[in-house]
Design a protein around this motif. Sequence first.
Motif, PDB file in Angstrom:
ATOM      1  N   GLN A  73      59.250  25.375  98.534  1.00  0.00           N
ATOM      2  CA  GLN A  73      60.303  24.574  98.146  1.00  0.00           C
ATOM      3  C   GLN A  73      60.562  24.902  96.757  1.00  0.00           C
ATOM      4  OE1 GLN A  73      58.994  20.801  99.832  1.00  0.00           O
ATOM      5  NE2 GLN A  73      60.228  20.969 101.264  1.00  0.00           N
ATOM      6  N   GLN A  74      59.592  24.826  95.909  1.00  0.00           N
ATOM      7  CA  GLN A  74      59.549  25.043  94.255  1.00  0.00           C
ATOM      8  C   GLN A  74      60.246  26.311  94.193  1.00  0.00           C
ATOM      9  OE1 GLN A  74      55.353  24.761  92.892  1.00  0.00           O
ATOM     10  NE2 GLN A  74      55.418  22.441  93.334  1.00  0.00           N
ATOM     11  N   ALA A  75      59.765  27.489  94.852  1.00  0.00           N
ATOM     12  CA  ALA A  75      60.382  28.857  94.873  1.00  0.00           C
ATOM     13  C   ALA A  75      62.096  28.703  94.879  1.00  0.00           C
ATOM     14  CB  ALA A  75      59.675  29.850  95.598  1.00  0.00           C
ATOM     15  N   GLN A  76      62.357  28.018  96.055  1.00  0.00           N
ATOM     16  CA  GLN A  76      63.698  27.900  96.443  1.00  0.00           C
ATOM     17  C   GLN A  76      64.447  27.124  95.493  1.00  0.00           C
ATOM     18  OE1 GLN A  76      63.724  26.316 100.454  1.00  0.00           O
ATOM     19  NE2 GLN A  76      63.306  28.156 101.409  1.00  0.00           N
ATOM     20  N   THR A  77      63.831  26.180  94.607  1.00  0.00           N
ATOM     21  CA  THR A  77      64.442  25.343  93.753  1.00  0.00           C
ATOM     22  C   THR A  77      64.705  26.406  92.395  1.00  0.00           C
ATOM     23  OG1 THR A  77      63.455  23.315  94.548  1.00  0.00           O
ATOM     24  CG2 THR A  77      64.241  23.203  92.188  1.00  0.00           C
ATOM     25  N   ILE A  78      63.743  26.893  92.252  1.00  0.00           N
ATOM     26  CA  ILE A  78      63.913  27.847  91.095  1.00  0.00           C
ATOM     27  C   ILE A  78      65.214  28.961  91.196  1.00  0.00           C
ATOM     28  CG2 ILE A  78      62.553  29.805  89.757  1.00  0.00           C
ATOM     29  CD1 ILE A  78      60.118  28.106  89.997  1.00  0.00           C
ATOM     30  N   ASP A  79      64.862  29.615  92.363  1.00  0.00           N
ATOM     31  CA  ASP A  79      66.128  30.784  92.808  1.00  0.00           C
ATOM     32  C   ASP A  79      67.424  30.077  92.729  1.00  0.00           C
ATOM     33  OD1 ASP A  79      64.035  32.557  93.238  1.00  0.00           O
ATOM     34  OD2 ASP A  79      63.975  32.487  95.317  1.00  0.00           O
ATOM     35  N   SER A  80      67.602  28.861  93.246  1.00  0.00           N
ATOM     36  CA  SER A  80      68.770  28.184  93.406  1.00  0.00           C
ATOM     37  C   SER A  80      69.429  27.842  91.944  1.00  0.00           C
ATOM     38  CB  SER A  80      68.848  26.957  94.353  1.00  0.00           C
ATOM     39  OG  SER A  80      68.055  26.119  93.719  1.00  0.00           O
ATOM     40  N   SER A  81      68.574  27.551  90.867  1.00  0.00           N
ATOM     41  CA  SER A  81      69.074  27.236  89.605  1.00  0.00           C
ATOM     42  C   SER A  81      69.321  28.363  88.633  1.00  0.00           C
ATOM     43  CB  SER A  81      67.902  26.436  88.895  1.00  0.00           C
ATOM     44  OG  SER A  81      66.762  27.226  88.676  1.00  0.00           O
ATOM     45  N   LEU A  82      68.722  29.589  89.094  1.00  0.00           N
ATOM     46  CA  LEU A  82      69.072  30.999  88.404  1.00  0.00           C
ATOM     47  C   LEU A  82      70.588  31.361  88.539  1.00  0.00           C
ATOM     48  CD1 LEU A  82      66.026  32.841  89.064  1.00  0.00           C
ATOM     49  CD2 LEU A  82      66.421  31.708  87.105  1.00  0.00           C
TER      50      LEU A  82
END
Length: 82
Positions: A73-82
């Motif tokens: 979930q943290q990785a997805q959050t980071i990916d979506s903020s890029l």
Amino acid sequence: KDEYGVTFMPGAQCDPFSTDDARADDVDELSGIRSDYFSSCARLCFADLEIEDLIEGGKRLVIALQEYIEIKQQAQTIDSSL
């Protein structure tokens, strides 16, 4: 395994209908099961364990899965903020 003290096999490795050349959308003629049916499963062996060990192993597996989900979930959050 080392961090949580539990092991499992990917479910696809135990799929009796799997073949090396199967595609994800292939369906076994005899069973009707798609070739990717077990790809999101885990195979656990508990045949030779005491109940206390099963309970402890279950607790450890839950903790490992919870941490894995949090990391994803943290990785997805980071990916979506890029």
